[in-house]
Design a protein around this motif. Structure first.
Motif, PDB file in Angstrom:
ATOM      1  N   PHE A  44       0.855  -1.182   0.000  1.00  0.00           N
ATOM      2  CA  PHE A  44       0.000   0.000   0.000  1.00  0.00           C
ATOM      3  C   PHE A  44       0.890   1.231   0.000  1.00  0.00           C
ATOM      4  O   PHE A  44       2.081   1.132   0.267  1.00  0.00           O
ATOM      5  N   GLU A 101      -5.346   9.388   1.756  1.00  0.00           N
ATOM      6  CA  GLU A 101      -5.560   8.130   2.442  1.00  0.00           C
ATOM      7  C   GLU A 101      -4.621   7.058   1.901  1.00  0.00           C
ATOM      8  O   GLU A 101      -4.152   7.129   0.770  1.00  0.00           O
ATOM      9  N   GLU A 134      -3.627   3.805   0.168  1.00  0.00           N
ATOM     10  CA  GLU A 134      -4.295   3.140  -0.937  1.00  0.00           C
ATOM     11  C   GLU A 134      -3.588   1.853  -1.341  1.00  0.00           C
ATOM     12  O   GLU A 134      -2.369   1.723  -1.179  1.00  0.00           O
ATOM     13  N   PHE A 135      -4.363   0.943  -1.887  1.00  0.00           N
ATOM     14  CA  PHE A 135      -3.851  -0.338  -2.353  1.00  0.00           C
ATOM     15  C   PHE A 135      -2.958  -0.151  -3.571  1.00  0.00           C
ATOM     16  O   PHE A 135      -3.272   0.648  -4.470  1.00  0.00           O
ATOM     17  N   ALA A 145      -3.372  -2.202  -8.509  1.00  0.00           N
ATOM     18  CA  ALA A 145      -4.183  -1.020  -8.726  1.00  0.00           C
ATOM     19  C   ALA A 145      -4.026  -0.585 -10.180  1.00  0.00           C
ATOM     20  O   ALA A 145      -2.961  -0.772 -10.781  1.00  0.00           O
ATOM     21  N   SER A 204      -1.636 -10.722   5.389  1.00  0.00           N
ATOM     22  CA  SER A 204      -2.988 -11.177   5.718  1.00  0.00           C
ATOM     23  C   SER A 204      -2.962 -12.660   6.060  1.00  0.00           C
ATOM     24  O   SER A 204      -2.556 -13.485   5.239  1.00  0.00           O
ATOM     25  N   PRO A 253      -6.107 -10.128  -0.560  1.00  0.00           N
ATOM     26  CA  PRO A 253      -6.954  -8.943  -0.334  1.00  0.00           C
ATOM     27  C   PRO A 253      -6.423  -7.692  -1.019  1.00  0.00           C
ATOM     28  O   PRO A 253      -5.208  -7.514  -1.149  1.00  0.00           O
ATOM     29  N   THR A 254      -7.343  -6.838  -1.443  1.00  0.00           N
ATOM     30  CA  THR A 254      -6.981  -5.602  -2.131  1.00  0.00           C
ATOM     31  C   THR A 254      -7.468  -4.366  -1.386  1.00  0.00           C
ATOM     32  O   THR A 254      -7.523  -3.271  -1.967  1.00  0.00           O
ATOM     33  N   SER A 255      -7.820  -4.524  -0.129  1.00  0.00           N
ATOM     34  CA  SER A 255      -8.233  -3.380   0.675  1.00  0.00           C
ATOM     35  C   SER A 255      -7.631  -3.488   2.069  1.00  0.00           C
ATOM     36  O   SER A 255      -7.264  -4.573   2.523  1.00  0.00           O
ATOM     37  N   LEU A 256      -7.536  -2.332   2.735  1.00  0.00           N
ATOM     38  CA  LEU A 256      -6.856  -2.279   4.037  1.00  0.00           C
ATOM     39  C   LEU A 256      -7.432  -3.248   5.069  1.00  0.00           C
ATOM     40  O   LEU A 256      -6.656  -3.904   5.778  1.00  0.00           O
TER      41      LEU A 256
END
Length: 124
Positions: free
Chosen positions: A37, A44, A46-47, A61, A99, A105-108
């Protein structure tokens, strides 16, 4: 648990390349999907990219697709982010994340372990 330490950041001219590394402690590195990220000042986090536990699946992304490549070396407990054709808008602190639950995963919220980050600055 896993501890993550990023390295490889620095100052580079637009069009140049950098390779970030993220070293993971512990024997269970292969149990974690890994991600990158970034966070620019005032923005913010971001991925950027993600890779599955076995390395057979990656995600990016749209802003970095075709320029960045994520990979992992289980023998070295390390995940990499090769960044080519860098642009000034790539300037940010880059964070490595792990993770223990999700496939890629592609989000926080998908990540439960984070490194402290490494600064990447791209000059125009």
């Amino acid at each position: 648990q896993v501890q993550l330490v990023e390295s490889g950041g620095g100052l580079v001219q637009a069009g140049g390349s950098l390779r970030l590394s993220c070293a993971a402690s512990g024997r269970t590195f292969s149990s974690y999907a890994m991600g990158w990220f970034r966070q620019a000042p005032g923005k913010e986090r971001e991925f950027v990219a993600a890779i599955s536990r076995t390395g057979d699946s990656t995600a990016y992304a749209d802003s970095v697709k075709g320029r960045f490549t994520v990979s992992r070396d289980s023998a070295k407990n390390t995940v990499y982010l090769q960044m080519n054709s860098l642009k000034p808008e790539d300037t940010a602190v880059y964070y490595c994340a792990g993770s223990s639950v999700y496939y890629r995963p592609t989000s926080l919220p998908g990540y439960d372990y984070w490194g402290r980050g490494t600064q990447v600055t791209v000059s125009s």
